[in-house]
Enzyme design. Structure first.
Site, PDB file in Angstrom:
ATOM      1  N   ARG A  48      13.634 -18.040   3.452  1.00  0.00           N
ATOM      2  CA  ARG A  48      12.752 -17.727   4.602  1.00  0.00           C
ATOM      3  C   ARG A  48      13.453 -16.901   5.684  1.00  0.00           C
ATOM      4  NH1 ARG A  48      10.971 -23.136   4.114  1.00  0.00           N
ATOM      5  NH2 ARG A  48       9.101 -23.197   2.842  1.00  0.00           N
TER       6      ARG A  48
ATOM      7  N   LYS B  47      10.417  -2.022   9.652  1.00  0.00           N
ATOM      8  CA  LYS B  47       9.622  -2.010   8.416  1.00  0.00           C
ATOM      9  C   LYS B  47      10.569  -2.104   7.236  1.00  0.00           C
ATOM     10  CE  LYS B  47       5.507   0.753   9.388  1.00  0.00           C
ATOM     11  NZ  LYS B  47       4.829   2.018   9.031  1.00  0.00           N
TER      12      LYS B  47
ATOM     13  N   GLU C  59      12.270  14.164   8.956  1.00  0.00           N
ATOM     14  CA  GLU C  59      11.729  13.149   9.880  1.00  0.00           C
ATOM     15  C   GLU C  59      12.032  13.549  11.337  1.00  0.00           C
ATOM     16  OE1 GLU C  59       9.748  10.830   8.938  1.00  0.00           O
ATOM     17  OE2 GLU C  59      10.255  10.164   6.923  1.00  0.00           O
TER      18      GLU C  59
ATOM     19  N   LYS D 196      11.859   7.418  18.036  1.00  0.00           N
ATOM     20  CA  LYS D 196      11.343   6.403  17.094  1.00  0.00           C
ATOM     21  C   LYS D 196      11.334   5.028  17.760  1.00  0.00           C
ATOM     22  CE  LYS D 196      10.800   4.235  12.900  1.00  0.00           C
ATOM     23  NZ  LYS D 196      11.026   4.088  11.511  1.00  0.00           N
TER      24      LYS D 196
ATOM     25  N   GLU E  87       2.327  -1.877  14.306  1.00  0.00           N
ATOM     26  CA  GLU E  87       1.509  -0.721  13.905  1.00  0.00           C
ATOM     27  C   GLU E  87       0.010  -0.985  14.022  1.00  0.00           C
ATOM     28  OE1 GLU E  87       3.015   2.263  10.833  1.00  0.00           O
ATOM     29  OE2 GLU E  87       1.249   1.471   9.857  1.00  0.00           O
TER      30      GLU E  87
ATOM     31  N   ARG F   6       1.841   3.376  16.953  1.00  0.00           N
ATOM     32  CA  ARG F   6       2.925   3.585  15.981  1.00  0.00           C
ATOM     33  C   ARG F   6       2.477   4.429  14.785  1.00  0.00           C
ATOM     34  NH1 ARG F   6       7.290  -0.825  13.705  1.00  0.00           N
ATOM     35  NH2 ARG F   6       8.167   0.535  12.115  1.00  0.00           N
TER      36      ARG F   6
ATOM     37  N   ASN G 155       3.228   8.335  11.101  1.00  0.00           N
ATOM     38  CA  ASN G 155       2.800   8.602   9.726  1.00  0.00           C
ATOM     39  C   ASN G 155       2.363  10.046   9.512  1.00  0.00           C
ATOM     40  OD1 ASN G 155       3.186   5.971   8.657  1.00  0.00           O
ATOM     41  ND2 ASN G 155       1.415   5.304   9.844  1.00  0.00           N
TER      42      ASN G 155
ATOM     43  N   HIS H  48       2.835  11.815   6.220  1.00  0.00           N
ATOM     44  CA  HIS H  48       3.143  10.788   5.224  1.00  0.00           C
ATOM     45  C   HIS H  48       1.978  10.435   4.305  1.00  0.00           C
ATOM     46  CE1 HIS H  48       6.811  10.414   7.487  1.00  0.00           C
ATOM     47  NE2 HIS H  48       7.264   9.456   6.692  1.00  0.00           N
TER      48      HIS H  48
ATOM     49  N   HIS I 163       3.542  10.645   0.922  1.00  0.00           N
ATOM     50  CA  HIS I 163       3.710   9.474   0.059  1.00  0.00           C
ATOM     51  C   HIS I 163       3.010   9.664  -1.286  1.00  0.00           C
ATOM     52  CE1 HIS I 163       4.909   6.201   3.218  1.00  0.00           C
ATOM     53  NE2 HIS I 163       5.952   6.804   2.699  1.00  0.00           N
TER      54      HIS I 163
ATOM     55  N   HIS J   4      12.157  11.697  -0.349  1.00  0.00           N
ATOM     56  CA  HIS J   4      11.182  11.286   0.665  1.00  0.00           C
ATOM     57  C   HIS J   4      10.955  12.399   1.707  1.00  0.00           C
ATOM     58  CE1 HIS J   4       8.964   8.570   3.289  1.00  0.00           C
ATOM     59  NE2 HIS J   4       9.706   8.995   4.292  1.00  0.00           N
TER      60      HIS J   4
HETATM   61  N1  LIG Z   1      11.484   1.593   6.790  1.00  0.00           N
HETATM   62  C1  LIG Z   1      11.160   2.734   7.315  1.00  0.00           C
HETATM   63  O1  LIG Z   1      10.677   2.808   8.454  1.00  0.00           O
HETATM   64  C2  LIG Z   1      11.382   3.996   6.524  1.00  0.00           C
HETATM   65  C3  LIG Z   1      11.206   5.247   7.142  1.00  0.00           C
HETATM   66  C4  LIG Z   1      11.470   6.388   6.399  1.00  0.00           C
HETATM   67  C5  LIG Z   1      11.885   6.282   5.081  1.00  0.00           C
HETATM   68  N2  LIG Z   1      12.032   5.055   4.516  1.00  0.00           N
HETATM   69  C6  LIG Z   1      12.475   4.925   3.123  1.00  0.00           C
HETATM   70  O2  LIG Z   1      13.803   5.425   3.015  1.00  0.00           O
HETATM   71  C7  LIG Z   1      14.031   5.787   1.649  1.00  0.00           C
HETATM   72  C8  LIG Z   1      14.769   7.090   1.577  1.00  0.00           C
HETATM   73  O3  LIG Z   1      15.982   6.953   2.258  1.00  0.00           O
HETATM   74  P1  LIG Z   1      17.198   7.943   1.965  1.00  0.00           P
HETATM   75  O4  LIG Z   1      16.724   9.336   1.975  1.00  0.00           O
HETATM   76  O5  LIG Z   1      18.273   7.535   2.876  1.00  0.00           O
HETATM   77  O6  LIG Z   1      17.523   7.646   0.436  1.00  0.00           O
HETATM   78  P2  LIG Z   1      18.682   6.850  -0.311  1.00  0.00           P
HETATM   79  O7  LIG Z   1      18.930   5.532   0.301  1.00  0.00           O
HETATM   80  O8  LIG Z   1      18.290   6.877  -1.752  1.00  0.00           O
HETATM   81  O9  LIG Z   1      19.966   7.758  -0.083  1.00  0.00           O
HETATM   82  C9  LIG Z   1      19.990   9.071  -0.571  1.00  0.00           C
HETATM   83  C10 LIG Z   1      21.204   9.316  -1.458  1.00  0.00           C
HETATM   84  O10 LIG Z   1      22.354   9.434  -0.649  1.00  0.00           O
HETATM   85  C11 LIG Z   1      23.396   8.590  -1.152  1.00  0.00           C
HETATM   86  N3  LIG Z   1      24.218   8.281   0.005  1.00  0.00           N
HETATM   87  C12 LIG Z   1      23.932   7.438   1.026  1.00  0.00           C
HETATM   88  N4  LIG Z   1      24.849   7.562   1.995  1.00  0.00           N
HETATM   89  C13 LIG Z   1      25.759   8.469   1.570  1.00  0.00           C
HETATM   90  C14 LIG Z   1      26.916   9.041   2.152  1.00  0.00           C
HETATM   91  N5  LIG Z   1      27.282   8.751   3.402  1.00  0.00           N
HETATM   92  N6  LIG Z   1      27.614   9.942   1.419  1.00  0.00           N
HETATM   93  C15 LIG Z   1      27.201  10.309   0.177  1.00  0.00           C
HETATM   94  N7  LIG Z   1      26.097   9.827  -0.405  1.00  0.00           N
HETATM   95  C16 LIG Z   1      25.371   8.927   0.296  1.00  0.00           C
HETATM   96  C17 LIG Z   1      22.667   7.465  -1.794  1.00  0.00           C
HETATM   97  O11 LIG Z   1      23.466   6.803  -2.738  1.00  0.00           O
HETATM   98  C18 LIG Z   1      21.505   8.207  -2.449  1.00  0.00           C
HETATM   99  O12 LIG Z   1      21.919   8.790  -3.649  1.00  0.00           O
HETATM  100  C19 LIG Z   1      12.671   5.842   0.989  1.00  0.00           C
HETATM  101  O13 LIG Z   1      12.532   4.741   0.140  1.00  0.00           O
HETATM  102  C20 LIG Z   1      11.701   5.748   2.137  1.00  0.00           C
HETATM  103  O14 LIG Z   1      10.491   5.124   1.778  1.00  0.00           O
HETATM  104  C21 LIG Z   1      11.800   3.925   5.219  1.00  0.00           C
END
Ligand SMILES: NC(=O)c1ccc[n+]([C@@H]2O[C@H](COP(=O)([O-])OP(=O)(O)OC[C@H]3O[C@@H](n4cnc5c(N)ncnc54)[C@H](O)[C@@H]3O)[C@@H](O)[C@H]2O)c1
Length: 364
Positions: A122, A144, A186, A224, A234, A238, A242, A245, A249, A265
């Site tokens: 939990r 989120k 973003e 943000k 949201e 908020r 989107n 998105h 998405h 993404h």
């Molecule tokens: N929660 C939220 O509010 C929110 C907002 C936007 C996006 N997201 C989510 O975030 C995700 C995408 O995130 P992302 O683009 O960071 O992807 P990711 O976490 O897959 O990272 C991208 C790549 O970079 C590599 N990597 C990470 N840090 C590194 C570093 N310092 N040096 C070398 N390689 C590195 C990772 O291993 C991966 O291969 C999606 O799933 C998306 O839905 C969430």
């Protein structure tokens, strides 16, 4: 512009700390009474295990005794299967309610780790240490967390804030350029939805001098954070985050189910912003010259994504699952001029198809 001094940004019941030496504060925090005797776990993927974990441990030496949980790279890890494996490992390693999970990675790690931490027994405490630009300016802030399900993005999840987010831009030095660009998308969105001056500044950003990005990272985090703090669950404002998105998405989800190359993404959001700017223009909210300005800037940074016209209907089906929809209508966050977003705009399928055709004309 050089680096910025350490910044402490108050968020919804927690703090976001940004700066190239901010991990020293993490070391101090972990040595306080509140964490005495706590079992520490670090969640990494294969890349952050290699590129980021050694630096973290050298700056926060208490973590040399932490258990490291390593998962595979990429969006497929944001799944119920990996969540189950992590719950099992935590249980086998006797993690209790006082344990702490440290999410070291990009948005996949912070989304998944926040979900696992929020549901294990939990809820246990967790920290975010984002290592991609996208996670630093967006995913790690706002609470989120979640996983993908049945091919749909972020279908299962919760709102769950970390104890603290520590953002150290030094981690970006090993990040491949395409992932820097993914995060930049973003940042562009932040300018387009609520800060025209920031949008203008972003046009001068150089990826060759990463330190020059620090001030923009700070601006994006503040934007943000201000938005999510004003509407943590949201229910209204908020939703402006989107923008880009709904279509983004759907494109991302489509790339999982098809044989096409994986779309990142931020790349999908960049395409979404072009299409949704077109829709904003079509609905009389964005001038023609503004649409051209946005489209030209995005195409000067992002490779075009080719989507066959035959699958446009599939994208619409995917958009019908969007969490913002109400009363059977596709609802979008759009822009009313650069720097001003509006929410809950019902958009008809034929207008979305027109926007995809507008994008496709730039591709061909
Ligand atoms: N929660 C939220 O509010 C929110 C907002 C936007 C996006 N997201 C989510 O975030 C995700 C995408 O995130 P992302 O683009 O960071 O992807 P990711 O976490 O897959 O990272 C991208 C790549 O970079 C590599 N990597 C990470 N840090 C590194 C570093 N310092 N040096 C070398 N390689 C590195 C990772 O291993 C991966 O291969 C999606 O799933 C998306 O839905 C969430």
């Amino acid at each position: 512009m050089s680096t910025v001094a350490i910044q402490h940004i108050k968020s919804d019941g927690h703090q976001v700390i940004l700066g190239r030496h901010c991990l020293g504060e993490f070391a101090e925090l972990l040595s306080t009474e509140a964490f005495s005797g706590a079992k520490l776990f670090i969640l990494v993927d294969e890349n952050t295990a290699k590129y980021c974990l050694p630096a973290l441990i050298s700056k926060v030496s208490i973590l040399s005794d932490a258990e490291v949980l390593e998962i595979g790279v990429g969006e497929e890890s944001k799944s119920i299967e990996i969540s189950t494996q992590l719950w099992s490992v935590l249980s086998e390693l006797n993690a209790d309610r006082g344990s702490v999970l440290i999410n070291l990675g990009g948005g996949v790690i912070t989304d998944l780790g926040g979900f696992v931490a929020g549901t294990y027994k939990r809820g246990i405490r967790f920290f975010n240490i984002p290592t991609t630009l996208l996670a630093q300016v967006d995913a790690s802030v706002g609470g989120k967390v979640g996983i993908n399900h049945d091919g749909l993005k972020n279908e299962i999840g919760l709102f769950n804030n970390p104890n603290t987010v520590f953002i150290d831009p030094d981690f970006l030095s090993t990040l491949p350029r395409k992932h820097l660009l993914s995060g930049f998308s973003e940042m562009i969105k932040h300018g387009l939805i609520c800060d025209k001056d920031y949008w203008v500044k972003l046009k001068e950003v150089s990826f060759f001098e990463l330190e020059s990005l620090d001030e923009s990272i700070l601006t994006s985090i503040k934007i943000k954070n201000e938005i999510v703090s004003s509407d943590p669950f949201e229910s209204g404002r908020r939703k402006i985050l989107n923008f880009g998105h709904t279509i983004g998405h759907a494109v991302e989800s489509y790339s999982f189910e098809s044989d096409t190359k994986e779309v990142l993404h931020g790349e999908a959001v960049a395409m979404g912003m072009v299409c949704e700017s077109f829709i904003s223009h079509r609905m009389g909210m964005l001038r023609e010259d503004e649409l051209q300005e946005i489209t030209a800037f995005i195409f000067s940074h992002y490779t075009r994504i080719f989507i066959d016209q035959l699958v446009f209907h599939r994208l619409i089906e995917l958009m019908n699952h969007d969490k913002k929809n109400r009363d059977g209508e596709i609802k979008m966050s759009l822009i009313q001029g650069i720097g001003n977003a509006v929410i809950d705009k019902a958009v008809k399928a034929d207008v979305i198809i027109d926007s995809l055709n507008f994008y496709a004309r730039w591709v061909n």
